[in-house]
Design an enzyme around this catalytic site. Structure first.
Site, short mmCIF file in Angstrom:
data_model
loop_
_atom_site.label_atom_id
_atom_site.label_comp_id
_atom_site.label_asym_id
_atom_site.label_seq_id
_atom_site.Cartn_x
_atom_site.Cartn_y
_atom_site.Cartn_z
N ASP A 46 -6.12 3.55 -12.74
CA ASP A 46 -6.42 2.38 -13.57
C ASP A 46 -7.77 2.64 -14.24
OD1 ASP A 46 -4.24 0.33 -12.66
OD2 ASP A 46 -4.96 1.31 -10.86
N LEU A 90 0.81 -1.22 0.00
CA LEU A 90 0.00 0.00 0.00
C LEU A 90 0.85 1.27 0.00
CD1 LEU A 90 -2.79 -1.08 2.51
CD2 LEU A 90 -2.74 -1.34 0.02
N HIS A 95 -3.50 4.31 -2.33
CA HIS A 95 -4.47 3.48 -1.60
C HIS A 95 -5.04 4.26 -0.40
CE1 HIS A 95 -1.64 0.37 -3.36
NE2 HIS A 95 -2.79 -0.03 -3.84
#
Ligand code: AMP
Length: 281
Positions: A149, A31, A35
């Site tokens: 993403d 992480l 995140h």
């Protein structure tokens, strides 16, 4: 207090004993601040936040980095405590795939075959399958995904819509280093020199955006600007594409609506991706 749940039953029990709304942040661990930003977004919207940490074998191709993928669970739990997550779902591969393989798969057709799907043909089917499982196991009210993403976010939005999954999908803006490089667990693969080179992904996209903001609307001209920037730095792009943000179809020759500029480049051991929205603030 943060609870670490390693089984599907344990996760479901936790949910039954929880009151209020639940936000899910699916991750593969290792992480970082990207995140962390997803967890913050969840805490801003849901009463309780569950973070899943699972390196999903189904979304890695045969020649990809499944075994090398960084695994830093103890550190991840510390970060999640600090940022105030309520629970971590940390199943083993056997817990998620007790039959050894999932015969049932979720696929989103052509949306999974474009952009990154060309080089990674089974990737998005692996992502949608594991996310569908996580949504059924955790039953969250909200699920948070990073815009870094973009294709993944668009694919999951479409899956949730097509399959009437009762969850609100929330996209969270990309967190970047001061240099512009998007944070990624895979940045750990880069040597210092490669790391410097990797800054050019966002710089190339910014160069494309500058042309757009100067009034250029020709898709191929903007694409070429981005491509040339990368090539001038000695980088060989896997793709540079301008697409519709929702359908991921190639944008029209003359851009007339918000468009995502997306790219993938391999640098050393890392395959890095980035994207930028044109025409929407
Ligand atoms: P990963 O652990 O890389 O599979 O990523 C888990 C989630 O974090 C995905 O929804 C990613 O899009 C998101 N994420 C990864 N990097 C970033 C970043 N730099 N900014 C925002 N979200 C990110």
């Amino acid at each position: 207090m943060i609870e670490v749940l390693r089984t599907v039953d344990g996760m479901r029990r936790w949910h039954r004993q929880t009151t209020g709304t639940v936000g899910l942040v699916p991750t593969m661990g290792a992480l970082h601040d990207g995140h962390r930003s997803l967890v913050r977004a969840s805490k801003g919207q849901a009463d309780r936040t569950v973070v899943s940490v699972f390196v999903n074998p189904l979304q890695f191709g045969a020649n990809e980095d499944l075994s090398a993928y960084p695994r830093t669970f103890d550190r991840d739990v510390e970060l999640l405590k600090e940022v105030g997550a309520d629970a971590v779902f940390y199943p083993s591969v056997e817990e998620m795939y007790p039959r050894g393989e999932s015969l049932t798969r979720v696929a989103v057709g052509r949306m999974g075959q474009v952009l990154c799907g060309r080089a990674r043909p089974i990737h998005f089917e692996g992502v949608t399958t594991v996310v569908m499982k996580l949504l059924h196991i955790v039953e969250p009210d909200y699920a948070f995904f990073g815009e870094k993403d973009w294709q993944q976010l668009a694919v999951i939005r479409r899956m949730v819509e097509d399959m009437n999954v009762p969850v609100a999908v929330v996209g969270v803006p990309t967190v970047r280093e001061a240099s512009g490089l998007a944070l990624s667990s895979r940045n750990q693969y880069l040597t210092p020199a490669e790391h410097r080179l990797a800054r050019n992904l966002s710089k190339a996209l910014e160069a494309g955006r500058s042309r757009y903001e100067a009034g250029e609307r020709n898709r191929d001209a903007i694409r070429q600007t981005i491509w040339n920037w990368l090539q001038e730095q000695g980088l060989e792009p896997e793709y540079v594409e301008l697409v519709d943000p929702d359908s991921l179809e190639t944008a029209p020759r003359q851009l007339d609506a918000p468009t995502v500029a997306a790219l993938a480049v391999r640098i050393g051991r890392a395959r890095l991706i980035d994207n930028l929205m044109l025409g929407r603030n």
